[in-house]
Design a protein around this motif. Sequence first.
Motif, PDB file in Angstrom:
ATOM      1  N   LEU A 193      67.758  21.453 125.469  1.00 53.88           N
ATOM      2  CA  LEU A 193      66.964  20.339 124.955  1.00 53.88           C
ATOM      3  C   LEU A 193      65.502  20.580 125.281  1.00 53.88           C
ATOM      4  O   LEU A 193      65.171  21.033 126.388  1.00 53.88           O
ATOM      5  N   GLN A 194      64.639  20.267 124.317  1.00 54.16           N
ATOM      6  CA  GLN A 194      63.205  20.427 124.530  1.00 54.16           C
ATOM      7  C   GLN A 194      62.571  19.065 124.815  1.00 54.16           C
ATOM      8  O   GLN A 194      62.976  18.044 124.243  1.00 54.16           O
ATOM      9  N   VAL A 195      61.584  19.074 125.682  1.00 52.81           N
ATOM     10  CA  VAL A 195      60.902  17.855 126.100  1.00 52.81           C
ATOM     11  C   VAL A 195      59.488  17.885 125.528  1.00 52.81           C
ATOM     12  O   VAL A 195      58.732  18.847 125.737  1.00 52.81           O
ATOM     13  N   ILE A 196      59.134  16.826 124.797  1.00 56.79           N
ATOM     14  CA  ILE A 196      57.890  16.796 124.023  1.00 56.79           C
ATOM     15  C   ILE A 196      56.974  15.704 124.568  1.00 56.79           C
ATOM     16  O   ILE A 196      57.408  14.564 124.797  1.00 56.79           O
ATOM     17  N   ASP A 197      55.717  16.043 124.775  1.00 57.32           N
ATOM     18  CA  ASP A 197      54.715  15.061 125.182  1.00 57.32           C
ATOM     19  C   ASP A 197      54.398  14.173 123.975  1.00 57.32           C
ATOM     20  O   ASP A 197      54.000  14.672 122.923  1.00 57.32           O
ATOM     21  N   LYS A 198      54.535  12.867 124.120  1.00 55.83           N
ATOM     22  CA  LYS A 198      54.389  11.970 122.978  1.00 55.83           C
ATOM     23  C   LYS A 198      52.938  11.796 122.539  1.00 55.83           C
ATOM     24  O   LYS A 198      52.688  11.300 121.438  1.00 55.83           O
ATOM     25  N   GLN A 199      51.983  12.208 123.354  1.00 53.99           N
ATOM     26  CA  GLN A 199      50.576  12.096 122.952  1.00 53.99           C
ATOM     27  C   GLN A 199      50.045  13.410 122.374  1.00 53.99           C
ATOM     28  O   GLN A 199      49.412  13.431 121.325  1.00 53.99           O
ATOM     29  N   THR A 200      50.308  14.511 123.040  1.00 52.72           N
ATOM     30  CA  THR A 200      49.812  15.800 122.532  1.00 52.72           C
ATOM     31  C   THR A 200      50.738  16.390 121.491  1.00 52.72           C
ATOM     32  O   THR A 200      50.346  17.287 120.736  1.00 52.72           O
ATOM     33  N   LEU A 201      51.985  15.940 121.440  1.00 52.75           N
ATOM     34  CA  LEU A 201      53.030  16.442 120.542  1.00 52.75           C
ATOM     35  C   LEU A 201      53.388  17.897 120.835  1.00 52.75           C
ATOM     36  O   LEU A 201      53.946  18.602 119.989  1.00 52.75           O
ATOM     37  N   ALA A 202      53.094  18.336 122.050  1.00 52.83           N
ATOM     38  CA  ALA A 202      53.435  19.699 122.463  1.00 52.83           C
ATOM     39  C   ALA A 202      54.747  19.700 123.240  1.00 52.83           C
ATOM     40  O   ALA A 202      55.069  18.744 123.952  1.00 52.83           O
ATOM     41  N   VAL A 203      55.508  20.772 123.090  1.00 52.96           N
ATOM     42  CA  VAL A 203      56.703  20.952 123.898  1.00 52.96           C
ATOM     43  C   VAL A 203      56.252  21.354 125.299  1.00 52.96           C
ATOM     44  O   VAL A 203      55.610  22.387 125.488  1.00 52.96           O
ATOM     45  N   VAL A 204      56.588  20.542 126.295  1.00 54.66           N
ATOM     46  CA  VAL A 204      56.084  20.763 127.650  1.00 54.66           C
ATOM     47  C   VAL A 204      57.177  21.156 128.636  1.00 54.66           C
ATOM     48  O   VAL A 204      56.891  21.414 129.807  1.00 54.66           O
ATOM     49  N   GLY A 205      58.406  21.232 128.182  1.00 50.25           N
ATOM     50  CA  GLY A 205      59.488  21.613 129.080  1.00 50.25           C
ATOM     51  C   GLY A 205      60.806  21.683 128.341  1.00 50.25           C
ATOM     52  O   GLY A 205      60.894  21.372 127.149  1.00 50.25           O
ATOM     53  N   SER A 206      61.838  22.113 129.049  1.00 52.19           N
ATOM     54  CA  SER A 206      63.171  22.181 128.473  1.00 52.19           C
ATOM     55  C   SER A 206      64.206  22.135 129.589  1.00 52.19           C
ATOM     56  O   SER A 206      63.894  22.423 130.753  1.00 52.19           O
ATOM     57  N   VAL A 207      65.424  21.761 129.220  1.00 54.09           N
ATOM     58  CA  VAL A 207      66.535  21.773 130.167  1.00 54.09           C
ATOM     59  C   VAL A 207      67.730  22.424 129.488  1.00 54.09           C
ATOM     60  O   VAL A 207      67.956  22.252 128.286  1.00 54.09           O
ATOM     61  N   THR A 208      68.474  23.197 130.241  1.00 56.24           N
ATOM     62  CA  THR A 208      69.700  23.840 129.754  1.00 56.24           C
ATOM     63  C   THR A 208      70.811  23.517 130.738  1.00 56.24           C
ATOM     64  O   THR A 208      70.977  24.203 131.748  1.00 56.24           O
ATOM     65  N   PRO A 209      71.580  22.450 130.476  1.00 55.95           N
ATOM     66  CA  PRO A 209      72.603  22.035 131.444  1.00 55.95           C
ATOM     67  C   PRO A 209      73.656  23.096 131.723  1.00 55.95           C
ATOM     68  O   PRO A 209      74.100  23.252 132.858  1.00 55.95           O
ATOM     69  N   SER A 210      74.073  23.847 130.681  1.00 51.12           N
ATOM     70  CA  SER A 210      75.096  24.868 130.856  1.00 51.12           C
ATOM     71  C   SER A 210      74.919  25.902 129.748  1.00 51.12           C
ATOM     72  O   SER A 210      75.179  25.598 128.580  1.00 51.12           O
ATOM     73  N   PRO A 211      74.456  27.102 130.078  1.00 51.68           N
ATOM     74  CA  PRO A 211      74.171  28.104 129.047  1.00 51.68           C
ATOM     75  C   PRO A 211      75.345  28.339 128.107  1.00 51.68           C
ATOM     76  O   PRO A 211      76.495  28.488 128.536  1.00 51.68           O
ATOM     77  N   GLY A 212      75.043  28.336 126.799  1.00 49.20           N
ATOM     78  CA  GLY A 212      76.032  28.606 125.779  1.00 49.20           C
ATOM     79  C   GLY A 212      76.880  27.419 125.371  1.00 49.20           C
ATOM     80  O   GLY A 212      77.730  27.542 124.491  1.00 49.20           O
TER      81      GLY A 212
END
Length: 490
Positions: A408-427
Amino acid sequence: MIFWASLFVSLAASAGTPMDPASVYRSHCAACHGADRFGAMGPALLPESLERLRPDALLDVLRNGRPATQMQGFAGELGDATLDQLAGWLRTAPAGTPRWEQADIRASRVIYHAPGTLADRPVFSADPSNLFLVVESGTHHVTVLDGDKLEPIHRFRSRFALHGGPKFSRDGRYVFMASRDGWVSKYDLWNLTLVAEIRAGLNTRNLAVSDDGEWVTVGNTLPQTLVLLRAGDLSLERVYPVTGADGKSSRVSAVYDAAPRRAFIAALRDIPEVWEIPYAGKTAFTPRVIGLTDVLDDFFFDQSYRHILGASRSAAGQVIDLDAGRKVADLALTGMPHLGSGITWVRDGREVMASPNLKQGAISVIDMQTWKTVATIPTNGPGFFLRSHEATPYAWADAMMSPKRDTLQVIDKQTLAVVGSVTPSPGRTAAHVEFTRDGRYALVSLMEADGAIVVYDAETLKEVKRLPMDKPIGKYNVFNKTTRSSGTSH
């Protein structure tokens, strides 16, 4: 004679000789799924019921059964050719048009607890407004989760394949759930018990609950109807045949409650119309029909509930002014925008709406005054859900229809840039974020048979804990839903 006929079918099929699939069904399936395929102890086996099940998945169930259910596998009893034919036959419509009439609906109703017989206070100590319902589709259960302690407090069996998201009464006490094969269940969250059930159709899209808590409307694809129920005891009030001005009937794409309008809004899949059905005032329960230039597969309300933004699977979106009763703008969108999973927030003093896309790795950001697309955010791939909360600066997007479905990608709601991500379990597929009442934690579904709810700190994006679950396809926070948070679907 029935025994010998069944034995003959089994011997011939296991010997590798393909048999008439209708005969195989009668011998091996009808006892649980009904002679008419409408469902009985097992779910309905009609084309509409199976449309979201991949061909290989259906064959796997026929061969190997379903774990933790009474569905046995037939790999050792029926040959591959017979199972292939049976799978194909199940995806074809019955010879006669399936019917589910008012008498059938009324006869199906079951009352477990009469109104007024259960305690008017929770039987647990958790905050009832910070509960989550977690829908586990693997073995068809629902877990009630304490949003403060982030621990389960109860788990119960649901009907087969809940669909469309549960809907809550305004006080959060009752939750209404619809299964794909038409069952509507009313559950008392305070007493942790089922209250009533009724089968409103044979294949159901979703349901909506009126803001005053008096009515439930169910949108069906089979038969093509809208069904109005009394919320108190799920008794049938009225059935609306969904027929357009030209006499053509239609499946229902979606039905939602427009609380400020005191009305239900329904979009139709096969005719270009939107129906508004008031549940208060002089015109109560009389549909108001709004003609469109194209059908809507799903739609999204603006925060005022005056406008809906919708799209079909084959065309760009459109904006409908419900007050004016007409389309007022087109949306310049490509691919297959999933507007029903859109969210809103304020950016640079202006309200914007953002929608994931089922065919493209992109999130469209729309100005809610001009209806123009002000930005397109590239993502890892096509996604189904976009979620946020008023207390977080971030929006979370999945890519569950892509090779990067695990992230999942995490997006800054003001800049609209992707600022992070999380991968709970690869694949492994990760999707459907929902926040706790205060927005402090983000809960992610690891949508696998031996999956989990993975809890993240919404500020640091660090994992806090994970709770084992059986294919948790969705989770729904009482407070966020009943207050119609701008960060989640309504």
